[in-house]
Design a protein around this motif. Structure first.
Motif, PDB file in Angstrom:
ATOM      1  N   ILE A  16      13.164   0.702  21.387  1.00  0.00           N
ATOM      2  CA  ILE A  16      13.086  -0.728  21.103  1.00  0.00           C
ATOM      3  C   ILE A  16      14.445  -1.335  20.764  1.00  0.00           C
ATOM      4  O   ILE A  16      14.834  -2.367  21.313  1.00  0.00           O
ATOM      5  N   LEU A  17      15.186  -0.689  19.858  1.00  0.00           N
ATOM      6  CA  LEU A  17      16.396  -1.308  19.335  1.00  0.00           C
ATOM      7  C   LEU A  17      17.632  -1.097  20.194  1.00  0.00           C
ATOM      8  O   LEU A  17      18.413  -2.023  20.393  1.00  0.00           O
ATOM      9  N   ILE A  18      17.823   0.107  20.683  1.00  0.00           N
ATOM     10  CA  ILE A  18      19.067   0.413  21.402  1.00  0.00           C
ATOM     11  C   ILE A  18      19.227  -0.382  22.699  1.00  0.00           C
ATOM     12  O   ILE A  18      20.300  -0.934  22.958  1.00  0.00           O
ATOM     13  N   PRO A  19      18.202  -0.479  23.567  1.00  0.00           N
ATOM     14  CA  PRO A  19      18.401  -1.194  24.840  1.00  0.00           C
ATOM     15  C   PRO A  19      18.525  -2.709  24.684  1.00  0.00           C
ATOM     16  O   PRO A  19      19.017  -3.381  25.593  1.00  0.00           O
ATOM     17  N   ALA A  20      18.060  -3.257  23.559  1.00  0.00           N
ATOM     18  CA  ALA A  20      18.058  -4.710  23.384  1.00  0.00           C
ATOM     19  C   ALA A  20      19.468  -5.245  23.139  1.00  0.00           C
ATOM     20  O   ALA A  20      20.280  -4.576  22.504  1.00  0.00           O
ATOM     21  N   PRO A  21      19.772  -6.451  23.638  1.00  0.00           N
ATOM     22  CA  PRO A  21      21.069  -7.067  23.337  1.00  0.00           C
ATOM     23  C   PRO A  21      21.254  -7.176  21.830  1.00  0.00           C
ATOM     24  O   PRO A  21      20.316  -7.472  21.098  1.00  0.00           O
ATOM     25  N   GLY A  22      22.474  -6.926  21.359  1.00  0.00           N
ATOM     26  CA  GLY A  22      22.724  -6.849  19.926  1.00  0.00           C
ATOM     27  C   GLY A  22      22.873  -8.183  19.238  1.00  0.00           C
ATOM     28  O   GLY A  22      23.817  -8.385  18.466  1.00  0.00           O
ATOM     29  N   ARG A  23      21.950  -9.089  19.495  1.00  0.00           N
ATOM     30  CA  ARG A  23      21.961 -10.391  18.836  1.00  0.00           C
ATOM     31  C   ARG A  23      20.690 -10.535  18.003  1.00  0.00           C
ATOM     32  O   ARG A  23      19.617 -10.079  18.401  1.00  0.00           O
ATOM     33  N   PHE A  24      20.799 -11.202  16.878  1.00  0.00           N
ATOM     34  CA  PHE A  24      19.681 -11.309  15.943  1.00  0.00           C
ATOM     35  C   PHE A  24      18.464 -11.959  16.580  1.00  0.00           C
ATOM     36  O   PHE A  24      17.326 -11.526  16.366  1.00  0.00           O
ATOM     37  N   VAL A  25      18.670 -13.002  17.365  1.00  0.00           N
ATOM     38  CA  VAL A  25      17.543 -13.737  17.950  1.00  0.00           C
ATOM     39  C   VAL A  25      16.736 -12.868  18.909  1.00  0.00           C
ATOM     40  O   VAL A  25      15.500 -12.971  18.968  1.00  0.00           O
ATOM     41  N   PHE A  26      17.405 -11.983  19.640  1.00  0.00           N
ATOM     42  CA  PHE A  26      16.683 -11.089  20.561  1.00  0.00           C
ATOM     43  C   PHE A  26      15.892 -10.038  19.780  1.00  0.00           C
ATOM     44  O   PHE A  26      14.758  -9.712  20.124  1.00  0.00           O
ATOM     45  N   GLY A  27      16.518  -9.518  18.722  1.00  0.00           N
ATOM     46  CA  GLY A  27      15.824  -8.541  17.892  1.00  0.00           C
ATOM     47  C   GLY A  27      14.615  -9.153  17.208  1.00  0.00           C
ATOM     48  O   GLY A  27      13.550  -8.531  17.137  1.00  0.00           O
ATOM     49  N   LEU A  28      14.764 -10.373  16.699  1.00  0.00           N
ATOM     50  CA  LEU A  28      13.661 -11.059  16.035  1.00  0.00           C
ATOM     51  C   LEU A  28      12.496 -11.269  16.993  1.00  0.00           C
ATOM     52  O   LEU A  28      11.328 -11.096  16.622  1.00  0.00           O
ATOM     53  N   THR A  29      12.803 -11.614  18.234  1.00  0.00           N
ATOM     54  CA  THR A  29      11.763 -11.815  19.252  1.00  0.00           C
ATOM     55  C   THR A  29      10.993 -10.530  19.514  1.00  0.00           C
ATOM     56  O   THR A  29       9.758 -10.534  19.594  1.00  0.00           O
ATOM     57  N   LEU A  30      11.697  -9.413  19.632  1.00  0.00           N
ATOM     58  CA  LEU A  30      11.055  -8.124  19.881  1.00  0.00           C
ATOM     59  C   LEU A  30      10.247  -7.646  18.678  1.00  0.00           C
ATOM     60  O   LEU A  30       9.137  -7.121  18.830  1.00  0.00           O
TER      61      LEU A  30
END
Length: 205
Positions: A16-30
């Motif tokens: 979940i975390l590693i492949p996602a772009p390292g921006r807060f908004v993308f992490g919050l969405t996931l």
């Protein structure tokens, strides 16, 4: 499931975390998606038991979770298309994550209340760790803070000018993401070990 906790967390961070772009908004969405899927998964499990569909549990559960993911994507794309288009296939990673599936396919016979407490205990730390993880990567790796913006755009505020980021740009890289993952995994099991020691001490009293 407890003895598999270490492998579940390692797989979850990697998936979940590693492949996602390292921006807060993308992490919050996931992570928001993961919360929704977790609760829907719990109530789907309860419905499966009530309807005595245990032989079809995996198929029904995966169908429901994938359907919810598609619906989540379609609703989100109306308000934040830039986020959804950037995430792409990454949006489906929480659905297929061992963190989610591993817990929901646990055969332990628990009541709804026990299931909620069981999942919430694991989910809360993962969500908090995930939010901190993306916040660190966003602020120190890119020098920005990102959030949901108006008019279908991502809100971005510069926290650190590019010339001041320096070595912290390491957090924007995959090795930097793996380094943070290692720290959070260590803290997670350190905290769980402390709670286990306290719990055992109370039992022995």
């Amino acid at each position: 499931m407890k003895q598999k906790s270490f492998y579940i967390y390692v797989a979850a961070y990697l998936a979940i975390l590693i492949p996602a772009p390292g921006r807060f908004v993308f992490g919050l969405t996931l992570l928001l998606e993961l919360i929704i899927l977790m609760f829907i998964g719990i109530f789907t499990n309860l419905l499966i038991e009530k309807l005595k569909l245990q032989p079809f549990k995996t198929i029904v559960l995966m169908f429901i979770l994938l359907s919810v993911t598609v619906l989540y994507r379609q609703i989100f794309i109306m308000f934040q298309p830039e986020i959804i288009l950037t995430l792409g296939f990454t949006l489906y990673l929480p659905t297929l994550s061992l963190f989610l599936i591993g817990f929901l396919l646990d055969e332990a016979n628990k009541s709804l209340k026990e299931n909620l407490l069981y999942f919430l205990k694991e989910l809360v730390f993962f969500i908090l760790a995930g939010l901190i993880y993306f916040l660190i990567r966003d602020i120190f790796g890119y020098g920005t803070f990102t959030f949901f913006g108006a008019k279908h755009h991502i809100f971005e505020k510069i926290i650190l000018p590019p010339e001041k980021i320096g070595v912290f740009s390491f957090f924007a890289t995959i090795p930097g993401a793996l380094f943070l993952e290692g720290i959070f995994l260590y803290l997670h099991f350190l905290i769980k070990q402390k709670f286990k020691v306290i719990s055992n001490a109370e039992v022995q009293k």
